[in-house]
Design an enzyme around this catalytic site. Sequence first.
Site, PDB file in Angstrom:
ATOM      1  N   LEU A  80       0.797  -1.229   0.000  1.00  0.00           N
ATOM      2  CA  LEU A  80       0.000   0.000   0.000  1.00  0.00           C
ATOM      3  C   LEU A  80       0.833   1.284   0.000  1.00  0.00           C
ATOM      4  O   LEU A  80       0.304   2.370   0.213  1.00  0.00           O
ATOM      5  CB  LEU A  80      -0.968  -0.018   1.190  1.00  0.00           C
ATOM      6  CG  LEU A  80      -1.941  -1.202   1.191  1.00  0.00           C
ATOM      7  CD1 LEU A  80      -2.792  -1.204   2.442  1.00  0.00           C
ATOM      8  CD2 LEU A  80      -2.811  -1.216  -0.054  1.00  0.00           C
ATOM      9  N   CYS A  81       2.130   1.160  -0.249  1.00  0.00           N
ATOM     10  CA  CYS A  81       2.988   2.351  -0.327  1.00  0.00           C
ATOM     11  C   CYS A  81       2.795   3.061  -1.660  1.00  0.00           C
ATOM     12  O   CYS A  81       2.640   2.420  -2.693  1.00  0.00           O
ATOM     13  CB  CYS A  81       4.464   1.970  -0.175  1.00  0.00           C
ATOM     14  SG  CYS A  81       4.936   1.650   1.512  1.00  0.00           S
ATOM     15  N   HIS A  82       2.839   4.381  -1.604  1.00  0.00           N
ATOM     16  CA  HIS A  82       2.743   5.191  -2.818  1.00  0.00           C
ATOM     17  C   HIS A  82       4.102   5.255  -3.509  1.00  0.00           C
ATOM     18  O   HIS A  82       5.122   5.403  -2.833  1.00  0.00           O
ATOM     19  CB  HIS A  82       2.318   6.620  -2.475  1.00  0.00           C
ATOM     20  CG  HIS A  82       0.920   6.711  -1.964  1.00  0.00           C
ATOM     21  ND1 HIS A  82       0.601   6.491  -0.655  1.00  0.00           N
ATOM     22  CD2 HIS A  82      -0.242   6.985  -2.608  1.00  0.00           C
ATOM     23  CE1 HIS A  82      -0.711   6.635  -0.497  1.00  0.00           C
ATOM     24  NE2 HIS A  82      -1.241   6.933  -1.663  1.00  0.00           N
ATOM     25  N   MET A 118       8.920   4.600   5.012  1.00  0.00           N
ATOM     26  CA  MET A 118       9.038   3.222   4.534  1.00  0.00           C
ATOM     27  C   MET A 118      10.238   3.062   3.600  1.00  0.00           C
ATOM     28  O   MET A 118      10.895   2.023   3.611  1.00  0.00           O
ATOM     29  CB  MET A 118       7.742   2.777   3.832  1.00  0.00           C
ATOM     30  CG  MET A 118       6.549   2.687   4.771  1.00  0.00           C
ATOM     31  SD  MET A 118       6.843   1.694   6.260  1.00  0.00           S
ATOM     32  CE  MET A 118       7.185   0.112   5.542  1.00  0.00           C
ATOM     33  N   GLU A 119      10.542   4.080   2.826  1.00  0.00           N
ATOM     34  CA  GLU A 119      11.695   4.014   1.931  1.00  0.00           C
ATOM     35  C   GLU A 119      12.992   3.946   2.725  1.00  0.00           C
ATOM     36  O   GLU A 119      13.895   3.165   2.388  1.00  0.00           O
ATOM     37  CB  GLU A 119      11.694   5.224   0.985  1.00  0.00           C
ATOM     38  CG  GLU A 119      10.644   5.165  -0.099  1.00  0.00           C
ATOM     39  CD  GLU A 119       9.203   5.416   0.347  1.00  0.00           C
ATOM     40  OE1 GLU A 119       8.290   5.205  -0.467  1.00  0.00           O
ATOM     41  OE2 GLU A 119       8.971   5.810   1.518  1.00  0.00           O
ATOM     42  N   ASP A 133      24.130 -11.536   3.019  1.00  0.00           N
ATOM     43  CA  ASP A 133      24.342 -12.388   1.855  1.00  0.00           C
ATOM     44  C   ASP A 133      25.798 -12.385   1.404  1.00  0.00           C
ATOM     45  O   ASP A 133      26.349 -13.432   1.062  1.00  0.00           O
ATOM     46  CB  ASP A 133      23.441 -11.942   0.703  1.00  0.00           C
ATOM     47  CG  ASP A 133      23.604 -12.812  -0.521  1.00  0.00           C
ATOM     48  OD1 ASP A 133      23.469 -14.039  -0.402  1.00  0.00           O
ATOM     49  OD2 ASP A 133      23.886 -12.268  -1.606  1.00  0.00           O
TER      50      ASP A 133
END
Length: 163
Positions: A80-82, A118-119, A133
Amino acid sequence: MSEQKSFNLSHLNEKGEAQMVDVSSKNVTRRQAIAQGQIRMKLATFEAIETGNTPKGDVLGTAKLAGIMAAKQTANLIPLCHPLPLHKIEVNIRGDKTLPGYIIEAKVITKAETGVEMEALTAVSIAALTLYDMAKALEKSMTIENICLVSKTGGKSGDYQQI
């Protein structure tokens, strides 16, 4: 009996179903978010990364680049992130022998109708996963910890600073 605070969750419609928030009526403002996290490892692994003695090459450079790339893909990863125009993404990875391990910090800046928390969090998460990794041939017991929002500025909800 204690009073419970009621929250209106903007990502849910009146039926309780997930929805993308309509930000079209919000003002475009400068917004910045800083997130941080860490990856803990054995001292021998830390020293191998620090001296460049790893099987996969430039561990820190690759992790930094992965964090930058991840911030740009956040809307594709979090349902739901823009999608946002990102004006600056900075990922810094600092060695800390006392952990031992690395502290990862991401700063993201935009001019948009919604924030970039969020970014920044995605950048830190993916940088940490990439570091894992790149070094897993040396150690599989590394732990990624304490990913959090450190601060954010701009927007209707105001500024936030982690205490």
